[in-house]
Design a protein around this motif. Structure first.
Motif, mmCIF file in Angstrom:
data_model
loop_
_atom_site.group_PDB
_atom_site.id
_atom_site.type_symbol
_atom_site.label_atom_id
_atom_site.label_comp_id
_atom_site.label_asym_id
_atom_site.label_seq_id
_atom_site.Cartn_x
_atom_site.Cartn_y
_atom_site.Cartn_z
ATOM 1 N N GLN A 166 6.508 -2.680 3.614
ATOM 2 C CA GLN A 166 6.578 -3.665 4.684
ATOM 3 C C GLN A 166 5.469 -3.452 5.714
ATOM 4 O O GLN A 166 4.842 -4.415 6.181
ATOM 5 N N SER A 167 5.212 -2.206 6.053
ATOM 6 C CA SER A 167 4.177 -1.894 7.047
ATOM 7 C C SER A 167 2.791 -2.218 6.523
ATOM 8 O O SER A 167 1.959 -2.782 7.250
ATOM 9 N N ARG A 168 2.520 -1.876 5.274
ATOM 10 C CA ARG A 168 1.188 -2.157 4.705
ATOM 11 C C ARG A 168 0.930 -3.657 4.615
ATOM 12 O O ARG A 168 -0.156 -4.134 4.958
ATOM 13 N N TRP A 169 1.912 -4.413 4.142
ATOM 14 C CA TRP A 169 1.729 -5.862 4.058
ATOM 15 C C TRP A 169 1.477 -6.462 5.439
ATOM 16 O O TRP A 169 0.600 -7.317 5.600
ATOM 17 N N HIS A 170 2.239 -6.000 6.407
ATOM 18 C CA HIS A 170 2.093 -6.523 7.768
ATOM 19 C C HIS A 170 0.706 -6.222 8.333
ATOM 20 O O HIS A 170 0.032 -7.112 8.884
ATOM 21 N N GLU A 171 0.260 -4.988 8.197
ATOM 22 C CA GLU A 171 -1.046 -4.600 8.736
ATOM 23 C C GLU A 171 -2.173 -5.374 8.061
ATOM 24 O O GLU A 171 -3.106 -5.853 8.727
ATOM 25 N N ARG A 172 -2.105 -5.493 6.743
ATOM 26 C CA ARG A 172 -3.160 -6.211 6.029
ATOM 27 C C ARG A 172 -3.146 -7.697 6.365
ATOM 28 O O ARG A 172 -4.196 -8.326 6.463
#
Length: 314
Positions: free
Chosen positions: A179-185
């Motif tokens: 969830q964090s990686r998708w959000h940041e990207r």
């Protein structure tokens, strides 16, 4: 030091519809990523009729409503069909605010592209920042007719970052990491094309999905109470809120959640606090431990049952 609370110090904000009228309104809105859209208007057995969809949800909604009335009688303040502004008002007044709602990930949906042709032009232009960002992420030029696939490939930059087929079996930390990686990207891609996108990682309120960034922007930096997020895979939001207001406490959930069991557990927590005022988080742990003990007891009975009447093992 933990804050001693009783039910009158607690409030709960409900972001999913519990009445037929409100349900039909949200059904007709057909907002991609919303609770109704994800679970009733799409998938393997989509409902095209609002009233048929309500019939699938009404029993759960009724049980949740009964639990809410029980905690209200104990002194808890309840906001049904809660808006984001309702939540922000509640956190100013109560020591513990619980949010029961639906999480939407940062994965791109059709509705996230207000002008699909503008996105196509940007992706096809080697000089555009969005084109370069997608290429840097995927190591390939953004080609193909499916613009959503192109954008989501950029979110899943690493082959390990694709959505999990069995999220309930994910090891500890994995869902939060995704969830964090998708959000940041996604934020990086959006910065390359201002005005080209809307939506993103969000929580559902009465007025619709509200993004993580919008929610966090409304949290006062001085907020120092407890926010209890009864929402799927919400570690990302909890982390961002904690960054915004370091003195606050945020209870969150890494795994998938289901509204009715969590609402029933909340009722037990409120029952405990009505008899034993204390720290909210301690009450949660005590209730969970008691429930787990009862589950283990029933499991052991089921296992031992066939052995009754047999010779004792030595």
């Amino acid at each position: 030091m933990k804050t001693i609370v009783s039910p009158s110090d607690c409030a709960v904000a409900i972001g999913v519809p519990l009445t037929r009228e409100r349900f039909v309104q949200r059904f007709d809105a057909a907002e991609e990523g919303s609770f109704i859209f994800e679970y009733l208007q799409s998938g393997r057995a989509p409902e095209r009729d609002a009233h048929a969809a309500w019939n699938r949800w009404s029993d759960t909604a009724g049980q949740m409503e009964r639990a809410l009335k029980q905690v209200e009688r104990k002194g808890v303040t309840v906001r049904r069909d809660a808006s984001l502004q309702d939540l922000l008002a509640l956190i100013e007044r109560f020591e513990v605010v619980t949010v029961v709602s639906h999480w939407r990930s940062a994965i791109f949906r059709r509705a996230d592209l207000p002008d699909p042709q503008a996105v196509d032009i940007a992706l096809a232009d080697p000089g555009h920042a969005l084109h370069r960002a997608v290429m840097a992420s995927t190591n390939a030029p953004p080609r193909g007719d499916d613009r959503l696939a192109v954008l989501n490939r950029a979110l899943f930059a690493d082959t390990r970052d694709v959505p999990l087929a069995r999220p309930h079996q994910a090891p500890p930390g994995r869902l939060s990491e995704l969830q964090s990686r998708w959000h940041e990207r996604r934020l990086q891609l959006e910065a390359c094309g201002p005005g080209l996108f809307r939506g993103g990682a969000s929580i559902e309120f009465a007025e619709g999905l509200q993004t993580v960034e919008t929610i966090v922007a409304g949290i006062p930096k001085s907020y120092d109470r407890l926010l209890d997020l009864t929402v799927c895979t919400c570690v990302l939001l909890a982390t961002r809120i904690k960054q915004q207001a370091p003195a606050c406490h945020v209870a969150c959930n890494e795994q998938l959640t289901y509204p009715l069991p969590r609402m029933l557990m909340y009722r037990y927590v409120v029952d405990w606090l009505s008899k034993h005022p204390g720290a909210f988080e301690d009450a949660v742990f005590k209730v969970r431990a008691r429930i787990q003990s009862e589950v283990d007891h029933e499991r052991n009975k089921a296992i031992a049952g066939p052995l009754f009447g047999q010779r004792t093992l030595r």
